[in-house]
Design a protein around this motif. Sequence first.
Motif, PDB file in Angstrom:
ATOM      1  N   PHE A   1       1.811   0.025   6.683  1.00 25.22           N
ATOM      2  CA  PHE A   1       0.963   1.281   6.485  1.00 25.22           C
ATOM      3  C   PHE A   1      -0.336   0.964   7.413  1.00 25.22           C
TER       4      PHE A   1
ATOM      5  N   CYS B   1      -1.567  -1.263  -4.260  1.00 24.49           N
ATOM      6  CA  CYS B   1      -2.601  -0.324  -4.250  1.00 24.49           C
ATOM      7  C   CYS B   1      -1.975   1.051  -3.891  1.00 24.49           C
ATOM      8  N   THR B   2      -2.485   2.218  -4.279  1.00 29.97           N
ATOM      9  CA  THR B   2      -2.223   3.646  -3.896  1.00 29.97           C
ATOM     10  C   THR B   2      -3.750   4.097  -3.250  1.00 29.97           C
TER      11      THR B   2
ATOM     12  N   SER C   1      -5.544   7.416  -1.206  1.00 30.20           N
ATOM     13  CA  SER C   1      -5.505   8.851  -0.915  1.00 30.20           C
ATOM     14  C   SER C   1      -6.729   9.221  -0.175  1.00 30.20           C
TER      15      SER C   1
ATOM     16  N   GLN D   1      -9.490   4.525   4.524  1.00 30.48           N
ATOM     17  CA  GLN D   1      -8.545   3.844   3.762  1.00 30.48           C
ATOM     18  C   GLN D   1      -8.577   2.450   3.341  1.00 30.48           C
TER      19      GLN D   1
ATOM     20  N   VAL E   1       0.872  -1.291   0.047  1.00 28.16           N
ATOM     21  CA  VAL E   1       0.039   0.074   0.087  1.00 28.16           C
ATOM     22  C   VAL E   1       0.936   1.351  -0.149  1.00 28.16           C
ATOM     23  N   ASN E   2       0.736   2.041  -0.861  1.00 28.78           N
ATOM     24  CA  ASN E   2       1.653   3.268  -1.177  1.00 28.78           C
ATOM     25  C   ASN E   2       2.949   2.926  -0.993  1.00 28.78           C
ATOM     26  N   THR E   3       3.489   2.010  -1.643  1.00 30.03           N
ATOM     27  CA  THR E   3       5.024   1.632  -1.613  1.00 30.03           C
ATOM     28  C   THR E   3       5.454   1.156  -0.338  1.00 30.03           C
ATOM     29  N   ARG E   4       4.687   0.748   0.592  1.00 29.31           N
ATOM     30  CA  ARG E   4       5.007   0.082   1.907  1.00 29.31           C
ATOM     31  C   ARG E   4       4.266  -1.140   2.095  1.00 29.31           C
TER      32      ARG E   4
END
Length: 159
Positions: A67, A94-95, A97, A104, A59-62
């Motif tokens: 995350f 996944c990303t 925001s 989220q 999730v978001n590069t982590r």
Amino acid sequence: MAESVQSLEGLSSLKAQAVAEQPKHVQKLDAQGRAYATGKRKNAVARVWIKPGSGKIVVNTRPVEVFFARPVLRMLIQQPIVAANRSGQYDVICTVSGGGLSGQAGAVRHGISKALTYFEPDLRSPLKRGGFLTRDPRVVERKKYGRAKARRSFQFSKR
């Protein structure tokens, strides 16, 4: 009597035509062989890609453990994969925001569910039965003019 038999035969042929015309869900993949879907919950929006793999979720590069530190949120994300009996078979990227952590996590769950149905259309019925494909419509109510918050009025002053 003969007319009623003919009308029943006519109805059965109409039913057969209706069954044949029902849309068959087809697999939707991109050039890299991934399924993409957008999940939403409250003010959060998640873009989710699924591909065959070892079960990693990023999730978001982590990693998901970093995350979403709370175990409840991680369990929420795993629900559609467990309901489809596909644990450890897909990598999820996944990303996310907007919104808070809970929103989220709900958005990622919704996105994973939709992406699973795009990758394997046969999984649509168990995911639909579990309620994973329905977007939760509850959002924060807006603040109204003449009110302290959405519904709370200002404190009454006698003097």
